[in-house]
Design an enzyme around this catalytic site. Structure first.
Site, PDB file in Angstrom:
ATOM      1  N   GLY A 255      30.109  32.766  43.197  1.00 37.94           N
ATOM      2  CA  GLY A 255      30.188  32.181  41.900  1.00 37.94           C
ATOM      3  C   GLY A 255      29.192  32.959  40.650  1.00 37.94           C
ATOM      4  NE  ARG A 256      26.024  29.231  37.423  1.00 44.62           N
ATOM      5  CZ  ARG A 256      24.965  28.317  37.317  1.00 44.62           C
ATOM      6  NH1 ARG A 256      23.563  28.806  37.421  1.00 44.62           N
ATOM      7  NH2 ARG A 256      25.061  27.147  36.716  1.00 44.62           N
ATOM      8  N   GLY A 257      29.874  35.187  38.366  1.00 44.29           N
ATOM      9  CA  GLY A 257      30.096  36.610  38.650  1.00 44.29           C
ATOM     10  C   GLY A 257      30.476  37.399  37.389  1.00 44.29           C
TER      11      GLY A 257
END
Length: 406
Positions: A255-257
């Site tokens: 996530g959060r990439g």
């Protein structure tokens, strides 16, 4: 035999030049960070203790600081026992969350347990203006504590590892925080086993800044989804950020990439993200992501939040479950010639196509929302030089991280 002799010759040449190369950062800052000089012509020096490194990083003297080993802060400040909660109930090895600033209660999860963690992880080292921080070889950097830039300028951080910061606990510490600052080059570094964010900006504007050639290794024993992949990769929330994100390698994250935006108007341009590469540009937030790679991401990559515009070009998504979330922002990720041509009217050029290999499907909005392009009419976006995505995967995996330039 000739090949072996050539390798030996290169080794001798590199060894002979090592004194020169360690005197300053290797290469030239590009993208938004163009013109950054760090410690400039200051004589390079290697600290001999944790205290000396702390002092040199935070003082007002222009410095070139060379690390020749891993400086281990893990137990340097003792431990803290605090309330915590269990936001995830999967198995095995879910992360727990320290109840920092009553986070557990605000998230609707009771702080029903206590945990003991290393205090050093939550007190990052301050980095003042006019500093160059270099690692020597392939195993120099920090363990158990990260770095924080707050309102400082003219900083280069190159060829260091930042690892093992309370990886079991959310809110256990970030690897790199930037809360306001400009002319910052973060290049050829390596991040792994971080309790919270590998890199994070906010809430002050981060401008004239480039993240390039870094490795974000998400392999971890602890994770929110119990899949051995870190979720908290990159979070960009500064109000007015202007950032280039190029030639970075995101590996086994979930996530959060990156995650971009909170509630302000953020425009993000993703270019050549390797398995995912990106570039970002915005009226409030300018972020350029180019020639980066996303590989084996068991979760999502691009995460556009409220107020954000994300343009992805030349990215190579390899085994990425969700290349982009639908989110509350706008995203345009062209994969056909017709979609590429749609960029002509506002960018004055065709967009570079993205490639998806063994990855999840894109949302329909991500391939049709040409209104996203309104955020990318600046000269940097129009004139972006973008690597062909067929070359990105191999190039980034071979050239990102530590031990390449120093």
């Amino acid at each position: 035999m000739a090949r072996l002799l050539l390798s030996q010759g290169l080794f001798l040449v590199l060894s002979f030049l090592s004194i020169v190369r360690y005197a300053a950062a290797v290469g030239t800052p590009f993208g938004r960070a163009t013109g950054t000089t760090g410690g400039g012509s200051a004589a390079p020096a290697t600290p001999t203790s944790l205290d000396q490194l702390n002092s040199w990083l935070s003082d007002s003297t222009a410095r070139v600081i060379v690390l020749d080993k891993i400086f281990d802060y893990t137990t340097s400040e003792g431990t803290v026992t605090a309330n915590a909660c269990k936001p995830w109930t999967c198995s095995p090895n879910p992360q727990l969350a320290i109840d920092a600033n009553n986070w557990c209660e605000s998230d609707g999860v009771p702080a029903s347990t206590t945990v003991t963690y290393n205090a050093a992880g939550t007190t990052p080292l301050k980095v003042a203006s006019n500093k160059t921080l270099l690692g020597k070889g392939n195993n120099a950097g920090l363990r158990g504590k990260g770095l924080k830039i707050s309102g400082a300028s003219n900083i280069i951080i190159q060829n260091i590892k930042i690892v093992d910061i309370n990886a079991q606990y959310v809110w256990g510490g970030d690897a790199l925080q930037i809360d306001g600052g400009n002319k910052i080059w973060i290049d050829h570094n390596y991040f792994q086993n971080i309790g919270r964010q590998m890199v994070v900006t906010g809430y002050g504007a981060v401008t004239a800044t480039t993240f390039s050639n870094n490795v974000f290794n998400g392999q971890s024993t602890y994770s929110p989804f119990c899949n051995g992949e870190a979720y908290w990769t990159a979070l960009f929330t500064g109000n007015g950020d202007q950032i280039t994100f190029a030639l970075n390698y995101l590996y086994m994250t979930s996530g959060r990439g990156p995650h971009v935006g909170v509630s302000t108007s953020d425009d993000i341009h993703f270019l050549n993200f390797g398995t995912l590469e990106q570039a970002v540009t915005s009226k409030m937030f300018t972020f350029t992501i180019t020639t980066s790679v996303g590989f084996h991401i068991d979760g999502h990559a691009i995460d556009p939040e409220v107020g954000s515009k994300v343009l992805a070009e030349g990215n190579y998504f390899n085994t990425v479950s969700q290349p982009a979330l639908e989110g509350d922002g706008q995203t345009y990720i062209p994969t056909t010639s017709a979609q590429a041509t749609a960029c002509q009217s506002l960018l004055g050029r065709n967009c570079v196509l993205n490639t998806l290999l063994s990855s999840g499907a894109l949302t329909s909005d991500a391939q049709t929302d040409t209104g996203t392009l309104n955020g990318f009419t600046d000269s940097i976006s129009k004139g972006a030089s973008i690597m062909d995505p067929s070359q990105v995967g191999g190039h980034v995996q071979a050239n990102a991280g530590v031990g390449i330039v120093n």
